[in-house]
Design a protein around this motif. Structure first.
Motif, PDB file in Angstrom:
ATOM      1  N   VAL A 411       0.845  -1.192   0.000  1.00  0.00           N
ATOM      2  CA  VAL A 411       0.000   0.000   0.000  1.00  0.00           C
ATOM      3  C   VAL A 411       0.880   1.242   0.000  1.00  0.00           C
ATOM      4  CG1 VAL A 411      -1.861   1.211   1.211  1.00  0.00           C
ATOM      5  CG2 VAL A 411      -1.735  -1.286   1.308  1.00  0.00           C
ATOM      6  N   GLU A 412       0.498   2.236  -0.778  1.00  0.00           N
ATOM      7  CA  GLU A 412       1.263   3.484  -0.837  1.00  0.00           C
ATOM      8  C   GLU A 412       1.026   4.266   0.454  1.00  0.00           C
ATOM      9  OE1 GLU A 412       0.716   7.362  -3.425  1.00  0.00           O
ATOM     10  OE2 GLU A 412       1.711   5.804  -4.631  1.00  0.00           O
ATOM     11  N   LEU A 417       3.075   5.989   7.940  1.00  0.00           N
ATOM     12  CA  LEU A 417       2.287   4.787   7.610  1.00  0.00           C
ATOM     13  C   LEU A 417       0.819   5.140   7.402  1.00  0.00           C
ATOM     14  CD1 LEU A 417       3.880   2.148  10.034  1.00  0.00           C
ATOM     15  CD2 LEU A 417       4.596   2.812   7.733  1.00  0.00           C
ATOM     16  N   GLN A 418       0.603   6.320   6.856  1.00  0.00           N
ATOM     17  CA  GLN A 418      -0.722   6.842   6.580  1.00  0.00           C
ATOM     18  C   GLN A 418      -0.938   6.834   5.075  1.00  0.00           C
ATOM     19  OE1 GLN A 418      -2.773  10.521   8.803  1.00  0.00           O
ATOM     20  NE2 GLN A 418      -1.092  11.132   7.517  1.00  0.00           N
ATOM     21  N   LEU A 424      -6.042   7.695   8.304  1.00  0.00           N
ATOM     22  CA  LEU A 424      -6.266   6.291   7.943  1.00  0.00           C
ATOM     23  C   LEU A 424      -4.893   5.632   7.778  1.00  0.00           C
ATOM     24  CD1 LEU A 424      -8.270   4.021   7.283  1.00  0.00           C
ATOM     25  CD2 LEU A 424      -8.196   4.743   4.887  1.00  0.00           C
ATOM     26  N   TYR A 425      -4.536   4.803   8.759  1.00  0.00           N
ATOM     27  CA  TYR A 425      -3.216   4.166   8.810  1.00  0.00           C
ATOM     28  C   TYR A 425      -3.330   2.694   8.406  1.00  0.00           C
ATOM     29  CZ  TYR A 425      -2.324   8.265  11.763  1.00  0.00           C
ATOM     30  OH  TYR A 425      -2.227   9.546  12.249  1.00  0.00           O
ATOM     31  N   VAL A 445       3.059   0.160  17.446  1.00  0.00           N
ATOM     32  CA  VAL A 445       3.522   1.120  18.463  1.00  0.00           C
ATOM     33  C   VAL A 445       3.784   2.475  17.822  1.00  0.00           C
ATOM     34  CG1 VAL A 445       5.351   1.646  20.131  1.00  0.00           C
ATOM     35  CG2 VAL A 445       4.531  -0.708  19.889  1.00  0.00           C
ATOM     36  N   TYR A 446       4.423   2.458  16.657  1.00  0.00           N
ATOM     37  CA  TYR A 446       4.797   3.698  15.958  1.00  0.00           C
ATOM     38  C   TYR A 446       3.570   4.564  15.650  1.00  0.00           C
ATOM     39  CZ  TYR A 446       6.629   6.680  12.201  1.00  0.00           C
ATOM     40  OH  TYR A 446       6.967   7.746  11.406  1.00  0.00           O
ATOM     41  N   VAL A 447       2.552   3.940  15.069  1.00  0.00           N
ATOM     42  CA  VAL A 447       1.339   4.683  14.694  1.00  0.00           C
ATOM     43  C   VAL A 447       0.597   5.162  15.939  1.00  0.00           C
ATOM     44  CG1 VAL A 447      -0.964   4.363  13.713  1.00  0.00           C
ATOM     45  CG2 VAL A 447       1.043   3.707  12.401  1.00  0.00           C
TER      46      VAL A 447
END
Length: 451
Positions: A411-412, A417-418, A424-425, A445-447
């Motif tokens: 996914v682009e 990571l959105q 929308l992640y 964790v990152y998001v």
């Protein structure tokens, strides 16, 4: 109305929910999971009344709290060398630090006392290179399927009173609202300001539909196809005792394809798994000595990348797996010696062999299932491994097929990571970015910290 909705209760979803709960407990968070609760995740195969996969509507091995990783030996590889490309989005050091943080959480929730293995300073790297094999660098935390279950139980116990979980509730679609997102299930709809999609590999087809409907750009990824090897544990003990999981890559002489070992399970067992109604093979092992077998199993996989005009890499893998199911009624097992001699295995030869199968599979001929290029690569790799672990190429070594690792279309995403829609992640293995427990958990964790 929720602040955050998370779709999928695998590693990515669990660790994003956990981190949100810890960092901002006032947030109203809901997690939607197509599968069962952890306690209800029971595969009906018992080896007696039910000997093979009966294609449950929701596969207890693949779906439910903990995701496909719940029963997959609990190996957390702390490395950027394999397991995904999360570092390309967030940087190598941050990706590594997040994986270490995930390990800390696991240790504080029941994983303490489990062993951390490392390739640092091992002489086995030299042995591999001398035989045209490459041993990849990694630190590996082995929880085992049993301790991994305990960790998941403890994480759920801590979260269940603070986060709303909806089990056996597949999300059918997502709608874009002016100020958030609407999640539609069979019987209801739910709104949220932000949405995290973490559907894992088993959600790859669903993810493709969502990306198509919402016009989220994707690019074709790969599919890994191969077999699961089972042999006496003593043959690989000098590798597994020191490293536990050795990720070894071989470049074939004939086609210059990369063949790699994957998911090594010392003293473990071979198991079925059901992905989108197709029965494939995988492996587990346990931390407890009481649950050990006399065998070690691991996958040998060949990665196939496709270019234009073909885009359906998962469909290619599925067609091969379906052929195996058609010929064997499920998973096929074959002695290596029979494969070399060009004959199918039968129950008599397998029963008389030195390796007792840990999975009830149908004796057959894998050369009727796997494409020649892939099969040639696997056979070359077995002979190469035989040089560093003599006995790998014995006649009685068992090959189960097929093993397929499906990857989502990539996914682009941006550095958060959105996707193209703010808030929308897309995380975990369903994004095509991560391919492992540690990377998927780290992405969660990152998001959560961004939110």
């Amino acid at each position: 109305m929720y602040d955050v909705i998370i779709i999928g209760a695998g590693p990515g979803g669990i660790f994003s929910a956990y981190e949100l709960m810890k960092k901002k407990p006032e947030l109203k968070v809901a997690v939607f999971e197509a599968g069962h609760t952890l306690k209800e995740r029971k595969c009906p195969i018992d080896g007696k009344k039910v000997k093979s996969c009966i294609r449950c509507k929701s596969c207890a091995i693949m779906n439910g709290f903990g995701g496909a990783g719940a029963f997959s030996d609990g190996k957390y590889n702390i490395t950027n060398d394999f397991g995904g490309t999360l570092y390309e989005y967030i940087g190598r050091q941050q990706a590594f630090d997040l994986m270490k943080y995930v390990d800390h959480i696991n240790m504080s929730h029941g994983g303490e006392g489990t062993k951390m293995y490392s390739t640092a300073g091992t002489d086995l790297k030299k042995l591999c290179l001398q035989n045209k094999l490459k041993l990849l660098d990694a630190s590996v935390r082995h929880l085992g399927t049993d301790i991994n279950y305990v960790v998941l139980e403890n994480l759920y116990a801590e979260m269940k009173d603070h986060i709303e979980f909806f089990f056996d509730t597949p999300v059918e679609s997502i709608e874009i609202l002016k100020d958030g997102y609407r999640i539609i299930t069979k019987d209801a709809s739910f709104d949220a300001a932000k949405c995290i999609i973490s559907v894992g590999r088993s959600g790859s087809k669903w993810m493709e539909k969502v990306c198509s409907k919402l016009e989220i750009p994707t690019k074709s990824n790969r599919v890994d196809i191969g077999v699961r090897v089972e042999l006496p544990a003593v043959i690989f003990s000098h590798l597994t005792d020191e490293l536990y999981e050795s990720k070894i890559v071989y470049r074939t002489e004939k086609f210059e394809d990369n063949v790699r070992t994957f998911c090594m399970n010392p003293y473990g067992m071979v198991v079925n798994e059901n992905t989108n109604g197709i029965v494939t093979v995988n492996g587990h092992s346990y931390d407890s000595d009481k649950l050990r077998t006399e065998n070690t199993n691991f996958a040998l996989l060949v990665a196939k990348h496709f270019s234009e005009p073909f885009k359906d890499s998962n469909g290619y893998g599925e067609s091969i797996a379906r052929l195996s199911n058609m010929l064997g009624g499920g998973v096929i097992v074959q002695r290596f010696g029979d494969l070399v001699r060009g004959r199918r295995s039968n129950e008599k030869r397998i029963k008389e062999g030195l390796v007792t199968p840990t999975l009830a599979a149908t004796p057959g001929d894998l050369s009727l299932v796997l494409p020649k290029r892939i099969l040639d690569g696997i056979m070359e790799m077995i002979y190469a491994l035989d040089k560093i672990a003599p006995g790998t190429a014995n006649d009685d070594t068992l090959l189960y097929g097929v093993e397929v690792k499906f990857y989502n279309m990539e996914v682009e995403l941006d550095e958060n990571l959105q996707c193209r829609y703010p808030g929308l992640y897309v995380i975990g293995d369903g994004s095509g970015v991560t391919h492992s427990l540690s990377h998927a958990s780290a992405s969660g964790v990152y998001v959560a910290r961004l939110i």
